[in-house]
Design a protein around this motif. Structure first.
Motif, PDB file in Angstrom:
ATOM      1  N   GLU A   6      33.253  40.692  48.155  1.00  0.00           N
ATOM      2  CA  GLU A   6      34.655  40.751  48.714  1.00  0.00           C
ATOM      3  C   GLU A   6      34.837  42.510  49.280  1.00  0.00           C
ATOM      4  O   GLU A   6      34.279  43.349  48.404  1.00  0.00           O
ATOM      5  CB  GLU A   6      35.824  40.587  47.780  1.00  0.00           C
ATOM      6  CG  GLU A   6      35.647  39.306  47.094  1.00  0.00           C
ATOM      7  CD  GLU A   6      34.681  39.166  45.708  1.00  0.00           C
ATOM      8  OE1 GLU A   6      35.127  38.325  45.003  1.00  0.00           O
ATOM      9  OE2 GLU A   6      33.977  40.180  45.515  1.00  0.00           O
ATOM     10  N   SER A   7      35.841  42.464  50.098  1.00  0.00           N
ATOM     11  CA  SER A   7      36.050  43.787  50.683  1.00  0.00           C
ATOM     12  C   SER A   7      37.253  43.706  51.304  1.00  0.00           C
ATOM     13  O   SER A   7      37.937  42.597  51.466  1.00  0.00           O
ATOM     14  CB  SER A   7      35.072  44.382  51.563  1.00  0.00           C
ATOM     15  OG  SER A   7      34.726  43.643  52.922  1.00  0.00           O
ATOM     16  N   GLY A   9      40.220  45.309  50.055  1.00  0.00           N
ATOM     17  CA  GLY A   9      41.428  45.688  49.414  1.00  0.00           C
ATOM     18  C   GLY A   9      41.896  47.011  49.386  1.00  0.00           C
ATOM     19  O   GLY A   9      41.293  48.047  50.112  1.00  0.00           O
ATOM     20  N   LEU A  20      41.399  40.707  53.800  1.00  0.00           N
ATOM     21  CA  LEU A  20      40.367  40.788  52.673  1.00  0.00           C
ATOM     22  C   LEU A  20      39.162  39.869  53.365  1.00  0.00           C
ATOM     23  O   LEU A  20      39.263  38.780  54.164  1.00  0.00           O
ATOM     24  CB  LEU A  20      40.452  40.129  51.210  1.00  0.00           C
ATOM     25  CG  LEU A  20      41.669  40.469  50.814  1.00  0.00           C
ATOM     26  CD1 LEU A  20      41.713  39.690  49.441  1.00  0.00           C
ATOM     27  CD2 LEU A  20      41.745  42.083  50.572  1.00  0.00           C
ATOM     28  N   CYS A  22      35.154  38.125  52.452  1.00  0.00           N
ATOM     29  CA  CYS A  22      34.211  37.569  51.648  1.00  0.00           C
ATOM     30  C   CYS A  22      32.720  37.227  52.360  1.00  0.00           C
ATOM     31  O   CYS A  22      33.004  36.391  53.088  1.00  0.00           O
ATOM     32  CB  CYS A  22      34.683  36.069  51.059  1.00  0.00           C
ATOM     33  SG  CYS A  22      33.628  35.622  49.836  1.00  0.00           S
ATOM     34  N   VAL A  93      43.367  41.799  41.103  1.00  0.00           N
ATOM     35  CA  VAL A  93      41.912  41.633  41.535  1.00  0.00           C
ATOM     36  C   VAL A  93      41.735  40.232  42.514  1.00  0.00           C
ATOM     37  O   VAL A  93      42.072  39.424  41.750  1.00  0.00           O
ATOM     38  CB  VAL A  93      40.929  41.914  40.614  1.00  0.00           C
ATOM     39  CG1 VAL A  93      39.390  41.860  41.107  1.00  0.00           C
ATOM     40  CG2 VAL A  93      41.197  43.272  39.812  1.00  0.00           C
ATOM     41  N   HIS A  95      39.204  37.501  44.001  1.00  0.00           N
ATOM     42  CA  HIS A  95      38.057  37.114  44.082  1.00  0.00           C
ATOM     43  C   HIS A  95      37.728  35.742  44.913  1.00  0.00           C
ATOM     44  O   HIS A  95      38.581  34.931  44.853  1.00  0.00           O
ATOM     45  CB  HIS A  95      37.601  36.509  42.739  1.00  0.00           C
ATOM     46  CG  HIS A  95      37.608  37.769  41.486  1.00  0.00           C
ATOM     47  ND1 HIS A  95      36.501  38.283  41.178  1.00  0.00           N
ATOM     48  CD2 HIS A  95      38.757  37.894  40.864  1.00  0.00           C
ATOM     49  CE1 HIS A  95      36.899  39.212  40.133  1.00  0.00           C
ATOM     50  NE2 HIS A  95      38.290  38.746  39.720  1.00  0.00           N
ATOM     51  N   THR A 121      37.853  42.523  44.598  1.00  0.00           N
ATOM     52  CA  THR A 121      38.468  43.482  45.055  1.00  0.00           C
ATOM     53  C   THR A 121      39.917  43.920  44.961  1.00  0.00           C
ATOM     54  O   THR A 121      40.508  42.903  44.844  1.00  0.00           O
ATOM     55  CB  THR A 121      38.475  43.330  46.949  1.00  0.00           C
ATOM     56  OG1 THR A 121      38.796  44.813  47.721  1.00  0.00           O
ATOM     57  CG2 THR A 121      39.023  42.511  47.650  1.00  0.00           C
ATOM     58  N   GLN A 122      40.467  45.065  44.674  1.00  0.00           N
ATOM     59  CA  GLN A 122      41.822  45.471  44.071  1.00  0.00           C
ATOM     60  C   GLN A 122      42.559  45.486  45.364  1.00  0.00           C
ATOM     61  O   GLN A 122      42.380  46.233  46.463  1.00  0.00           O
ATOM     62  CB  GLN A 122      41.638  46.659  43.285  1.00  0.00           C
ATOM     63  CG  GLN A 122      43.153  47.105  42.791  1.00  0.00           C
ATOM     64  CD  GLN A 122      43.524  46.175  41.561  1.00  0.00           C
ATOM     65  OE1 GLN A 122      42.703  45.873  40.791  1.00  0.00           O
ATOM     66  NE2 GLN A 122      44.871  45.815  41.774  1.00  0.00           N
TER      67      GLN A 122
END
Length: 127
Positions: A6-7, A9, A20, A22, A93, A95, A121-122
């Motif tokens: 994941e990216s 955040g 976001l 995935c 977070v 997912h 990712t937060q």
């Protein structure tokens, strides 16, 4: 086996947006149902949304319906979560998770249905 990353955040203010991603590696993403889940501090992980392998069937949790949009690009081996009108209670977070299926229009709401998970990712939304 598929690996998920994941990216996207970050820290935003209430009312702002984030997208976001995935990304899948290891094999093609097209046979997989993908779900998004989130876990806030001190709380259990909860379902956010799921998208069928064909992308035609989608289901959202009531808490995000009308604000979040999930989509997928199987050619790019990616699934996206567009999050608009973010609220402080969206802080968690996030997912993504995947499960292979033979059925184009199936999706899964239960966390236990998914075989593969990303690290998360937060997302932090300030008021």
């Amino acid at each position: 086996q598929v690996q998920l990353v994941e990216s996207g955040g970050g820290l935003v203010q209430a009312g702002e947006s984030l997208r976001l991603s995935c990304a899948a590696s290891g094999r093609t993403f097209s046979p997989y149902v993908v779900g998004w889940f989130r876990q806030a501090p001190g709380k259990e992980r909860e379902f956010v949304t799921t998208i069928s392998r064909s992308g035609t069937n989608i289901y959202y949790a009531d808490s995000v319906k009308g604000r979040f949009t999930v989509s997928r690009d199987n050619a790019k081996n990616a699934v996206y979560l567009q999050m608009n009108s973010l609220k402080p209670e969206d802080t968690a977070v996030y997912h993504c998770a995947a499960k292979a299926t033979s059925y184009n229009n199936y999706y899964y709401l239960a966390e236990s249905a998914y075989n593969y998970w990303g690290q998360g990712t937060q997302v932090t939304v300030s008021s």
